[in-house]
Design an enzyme around this catalytic site. Structure first.
Site, PDB file in Angstrom:
ATOM      1  CE  LYS A 187      -3.579   2.554   2.499  1.00 36.38           C
ATOM      2  NZ  LYS A 187      -2.888   3.841   2.274  1.00 36.38           N
ATOM      3  N   GLY A 239       5.824   6.297   8.214  1.00 39.72           N
ATOM      4  CA  GLY A 239       4.899   7.416   8.139  1.00 39.72           C
ATOM      5  C   GLY A 239       4.887   8.233   9.416  1.00 39.72           C
ATOM      6  CB  SER A 240       2.311  10.514  10.706  1.00 42.90           C
ATOM      7  OG  SER A 240       1.164   9.691  10.864  1.00 42.90           O
ATOM      8  N   GLY A 244       1.610   5.511  13.128  1.00 43.61           N
ATOM      9  CA  GLY A 244       2.322   4.426  13.803  1.00 43.61           C
ATOM     10  C   GLY A 244       1.583   3.923  15.022  1.00 43.61           C
ATOM     11  CD  GLU A 261      12.375   4.956   8.374  1.00 45.69           C
ATOM     12  OE1 GLU A 261      12.787   6.030   7.884  1.00 45.69           O
ATOM     13  OE2 GLU A 261      12.564   3.849   7.840  1.00 45.69           O
ATOM     14  CB  CYS A 295      12.420  10.144   8.067  1.00 51.13           C
ATOM     15  SG  CYS A 295      13.443   8.860   7.323  1.00 51.13           S
ATOM     16  CD  GLU A 395       9.283  13.856  10.405  1.00 52.36           C
ATOM     17  OE1 GLU A 395      10.198  13.213   9.874  1.00 52.36           O
ATOM     18  OE2 GLU A 395       8.175  13.356  10.688  1.00 52.36           O
TER      19      GLU A 395
END
Length: 493
Positions: A187, A239-240, A244, A261, A295, A395
């Protein structure tokens, strides 16, 4: 022998899957799948419409993936490596098309999209070399017994990939999962759905069993439902932090694991003995490459007070060289940001820093290029930044860098660790001993000396705190996609 086995398994796979799914193929779907539209961040035009699977289509995809995995795991490792090598070769044969699609979907300069293909290939080659050792069975000699420990595949692996490095982030999980004997349902982000097609097409061209790598784009809610399905044995998510947490809660309901991650707010420290010119050039690149959408990009820089003003001036000189424009133009060194909402978010962060005493020395505003196109954010440098500014804690995922003077190594260590994230940290010094001493006190997954914003595929990629959990790359990156199995046989007299 292996070639013959591969041919028989490939034929058996296709025949079995087609036979077992023939009845299901006549099923009438209760609803038609929707689509996600993708706009070009430079032109603003819709360049793709990608289908989102319905529940029925997603379930059938999982069934096919599970069947393919059952045959795939029987292939010897060298056969699996061979097919994966052919899949990677596909990206070289289609490099112009793949790179163009990446650039059109998320905006990075075409040269950087081509570099991503090259970087993905290098990463893949390392994983192919590491796989035999990482997946080898362990023999435990004992008189009168036959004992060994093997690593068995977990089944179907669900890979949830982001848009910022759509090939590099995917290969980190997809290849180890496949080499370990699993199948993959992929995905991709709604920003880069065509990249999922690229991976599916690559493995089809390589002669992989049908369903080994499958397109799995769907709504977030349906993704959550599919994680609950018994076919899924592991989830790899990039992702975010919020995403997560959602994935972690879902896998906890089933006692399966996940790799998360979730990003960073990575610091650099320019020590008293540093080469300031080199540090400024490389840290700016680490902050601005891919329009800061990385990231492990540099976001916070702490500079020893003796070099602070020199560093700031050198950084400004480097920042002044960036050319914003059409990402397909070879002269462009920074493309537009991928997501429309990023411009307002970055503007808010810079305004907050200015209100709290930060000196915005360049950039800090949204813009377009000379042709009036593109959602750009000007490369930004904020001096005299403090930790009460949100841009030092969140971030940002944009072309910004904040700089702060420090009195000592101890102060730099304290500030570098004062973060909810812990992905990488970068130290600039001439002394390895000094770097080692500082690194031992830092709370992060990777510490660099005299470099930044880089992944070494022979070393584990991991982090702490809100950066997430798990590991990819290196020989250790295969472990999450396997489970131990012990063989404890007492031999006959």
């Amino acid at each position: 022998m292996h070639t013959l086995l591969r041919s028989r398994l490939a034929y058996a796979t296709q025949s079995a899957i087609q036979t077992q799914l023939a009845a299901r193929s006549r099923r009438v779907f209760s609803s038609q799948p929707s689509v996600c539209q993708v706009d070009d961040p430079y032109t603003g035009q819709i360049i793709a419409e990608a289908p989102l699977l319905s529940r029925e289509q997603a379930e059938r995809t999982l069934e096919k993936s599970k069947l393919a995995q059952g045959f795939w795991k029987q292939l010897p490792l060298d056969e699996r490596i061979g097919i994966c090598e052919k899949a990677i070769q596909y990206f070289h044969l289609k490099a112009d098309k793949v790179a163009t699609e990446i650039t059109q979907q998320m905006g990075k300069p075409l040269s950087q999209s081509r570099n991503e293909i090259k970087g993905m290939d290098a990463r893949a080659r390392t994983l192919f070399e590491l796989a035999p050792q990482a997946l080898a069975e362990e023999q435990l000699p004992k008189e009168g017994f036959s004992r060994k420990i093997t690593r068995e595949p977990v089944g179907v692996v669900m890979v949830l990939s982001p848009w910022n490095y759509p090939l590099l982030t995917t290969v980190n999980a997809l290849l180890p999962a496949l080499l370990a004997g699993n199948s993959v349902v992929l995905k991709h982000s709604f920003r880069t759905p065509l990249c999922a097609n690229q991976w599916v097409d690559a493995f089809a061209a390589a002669g992989a069993p049908e369903g080994l790598v499958s397109y799995f784009n769907m709504s977030h809610d349906l993704s959550g439902e599919m994680i609950q399905r018994p076919e899924i044995g592991f989830v790899a998510f990039t992702g975010s932090v919020g995403g997560g947490h959602s994935v972690h809660k879902l896998v906890a309901n089933r006692f399966i694991d996940c790799g998360l991650e979730l990003g960073g707010c990575d610091p650099g420290y320019v020590c008293e003995d540093a080469n300031v010119a080199s540090a400024a050039e490389n840290l700016v690149d680490g902050a601005m490459y891919n329009a800061g959408q990385s990231c492990c990009g540099i976001q916070r820089v702490y500079v020893h007070k003796n070099h602070y003003e020199e560093f700031v001036q050198r950084a400004l000189t480097v920042l002044d060289t960036y050319v914003l424009g059409d990402p397909k133009d070879a002269k462009t060194s920074m493309g537009p940001v991928a997501q429309p909402e990023t411009l307002d978010f970055l503007t808010e962060q810079v305004n907050n820093a200015r209100e709290l005493g930060g000196r915005v020395l360049c950039g800090g505003v949204a813009t377009s290029d000379a042709n009036g196109k593109g959602r750009f954010f000007k490369p930004t440098l904020v001096a005299d930044a403090t930790h009460n500014m949100s841009m030092m804690r969140k971030e940002l995922f944009g072309p910004t860098m904040s700089v702060t003077p420090v009195e000592s190594d101890a102060e730099a260590i304290e500030l570098m660790n004062d973060s909810a994230f812990g992905l990488t940290a970068s130290l600039w010094t001439k002394e390895e001993g000094r770097a080692t001493s500082i690194a031992q006190q830092l709370e992060c997954g990777t510490v660099f000396m005299n470099r930044c914003d880089y992944l070494d595929p022979e070393m584990p990629w991991c982090g702490v705190k809100d950066t997430g959990k798990g590991v990819t790359l290196s020989k250790h990156g295969f472990a999450p996609f396997t489970r131990f199995k012990s063989y404890h046989f007492k031999l006959a007299n």
